[in-house]
Scaffold this motif. Structure first.
Motif, PDB file in Angstrom:
ATOM      1  N   GLU A  77       0.819  -1.212   0.000  1.00 49.68           N
ATOM      2  CA  GLU A  77       0.000   0.000   0.000  1.00 49.68           C
ATOM      3  C   GLU A  77       0.851   1.259   0.000  1.00 49.68           C
ATOM      4  OE1 GLU A  77      -3.573   2.135   2.637  1.00 49.68           O
ATOM      5  OE2 GLU A  77      -2.618   0.274   3.339  1.00 49.68           O
ATOM      6  N   ARG A  78       1.991   1.214   0.693  1.00 46.31           N
ATOM      7  CA  ARG A  78       2.836   2.397   0.826  1.00 46.31           C
ATOM      8  C   ARG A  78       4.075   2.378  -0.050  1.00 46.31           C
ATOM      9  NH1 ARG A  78      -0.731   5.772   2.332  1.00 46.31           N
ATOM     10  NH2 ARG A  78      -1.904   5.116   4.166  1.00 46.31           N
ATOM     11  N   TYR A 117       7.825   5.884  -1.701  1.00 42.24           N
ATOM     12  CA  TYR A 117       7.071   5.632  -0.461  1.00 42.24           C
ATOM     13  C   TYR A 117       5.971   6.673  -0.320  1.00 42.24           C
ATOM     14  CZ  TYR A 117       5.818   5.116   4.425  1.00 42.24           C
ATOM     15  OH  TYR A 117       5.104   4.940   5.588  1.00 42.24           O
ATOM     16  N   LEU A 118       4.737   6.205  -0.165  1.00 46.13           N
ATOM     17  CA  LEU A 118       3.591   7.087   0.010  1.00 46.13           C
ATOM     18  C   LEU A 118       3.289   7.249   1.495  1.00 46.13           C
ATOM     19  CD1 LEU A 118       3.354   6.063  -2.970  1.00 46.13           C
ATOM     20  CD2 LEU A 118       0.882   6.311  -2.727  1.00 46.13           C
ATOM     21  N   PHE A 119       3.243   8.493   1.945  1.00 45.45           N
ATOM     22  CA  PHE A 119       2.955   8.766   3.345  1.00 45.45           C
ATOM     23  C   PHE A 119       1.460   8.609   3.619  1.00 45.45           C
ATOM     24  CE2 PHE A 119       6.858  11.144   2.505  1.00 45.45           C
ATOM     25  CZ  PHE A 119       7.656  10.700   3.554  1.00 45.45           C
ATOM     26  N   PRO A 120       1.097   8.146   4.829  1.00 51.71           N
ATOM     27  CA  PRO A 120      -0.332   7.999   5.176  1.00 51.71           C
ATOM     28  C   PRO A 120      -1.043   9.343   5.103  1.00 51.71           C
ATOM     29  CG  PRO A 120       1.072   6.869   6.775  1.00 51.71           C
ATOM     30  CD  PRO A 120       1.978   7.704   5.921  1.00 51.71           C
ATOM     31  N   THR A 128      -1.945  13.081  -1.509  1.00 51.00           N
ATOM     32  CA  THR A 128      -1.006  12.106  -0.957  1.00 51.00           C
ATOM     33  C   THR A 128       0.424  12.570  -1.220  1.00 51.00           C
ATOM     34  OG1 THR A 128      -2.550  10.275  -1.371  1.00 51.00           O
ATOM     35  CG2 THR A 128      -0.241   9.710  -0.980  1.00 51.00           C
ATOM     36  N   PHE A 130       4.607  11.929  -1.087  1.00 46.65           N
ATOM     37  CA  PHE A 130       5.494  10.780  -1.235  1.00 46.65           C
ATOM     38  C   PHE A 130       6.947  11.226  -1.282  1.00 46.65           C
ATOM     39  CE2 PHE A 130       4.393  12.083  -5.569  1.00 46.65           C
ATOM     40  CZ  PHE A 130       5.629  12.121  -6.198  1.00 46.65           C
TER      41      PHE A 130
END
Length: 206
Positions: A77-78, A117-120, A128, A130
């Motif tokens: 997911e991330r 990397y995608l931050f919450p 979003t 990243f």
């Protein structure tokens, strides 16, 4: 040698992860009638923006433009793995060349395996942020005509070197489309020196 070793490790990681994901996807699809595919999950995007030489090379080349194509597979997911191919075009800065008249240009091609990397973010948010980075190859070339004392000489060359990019950005959801803004710092390693430039692009996912 160190950079070559790092590149091999990162390249293998970026290549093996999607292959394993493809195998896993194939097994899962075998149980649900074979619907879906690896490429259906890949997020492709095209972008364009400005490219700004920094440091020593800024004495020879002016700010230009960049266009690129990106592809990322969601390993989780991330964490997304993928890569980028981009073309940078720079003009000539007269101040760095010795001559009464200077004409020509230069270009930088990027062949870059990358990880993102995608931050919450909040569930209701359409934004979003990243961070991303990669290690790959850069091809630099230039073709310049320099006139001095009434005589014009041509200088042209090309070279391929390893380098890395570090940056981040933001993904903005606009209806069924995703707008991606990503500034990146590129460091190209050359013999005894390095070349640095920054690119800032805006792209659309499809």
């Amino acid at each position: 040698m160190i950079w070559k070793g790092l590149f091999v490790i990162i390249a293998l990681t970026l290549l093996i992860a999607p292959v394993e994901a493809l195998a896993q996807s194939t097994v899962e699809n075998a149980g649900d009638g074979g619907s879906g595919s690896f490429f259906d999950k890949v997020l492709f995007s095209v972008d364009a923006g400005i490219s700004m030489p920094m440091g020593d090379i800024s004495d020879f080349y002016n700010t230009g433009f960049v266009i690129g194509v990106n592809g990322f597979y969601p390993w989780s997911e991330r964490l997304h793995f993928g890569g980028r191919i981009a073309y940078n075009k720079w003009g000539i800065d007269d101040g760095g060349w010795t001559g009464s008249d200077v004409d020509g240009g230069s270009s930088m091609m990027e062949f870059m395996p990358m990880a993102r990397y995608l931050f919450p973010n909040k569930d209701a948010s359409s934004t979003t942020f990243f961070a991303q980075g990669g290690l790959g190859f850069y091809r630099f070339s230039f073709d310049v005509d320099v006139t001095a004392g009434g005589i014009t000489e041509n200088y042209d060359d090309s070279d391929i070197n390893m380098g890395l990019c570090l940056g981040g950005g933001v993904i903005l959801e606009r209806g069924s489309r995703e707008l991606i803004v990503q500034p990146m710092l590129n460091q190209v390693f050359t013999d005894g020196d390095s070349s640095t430039y920054i690119s800032i692009t805006v792209g659309m996912a499809f």
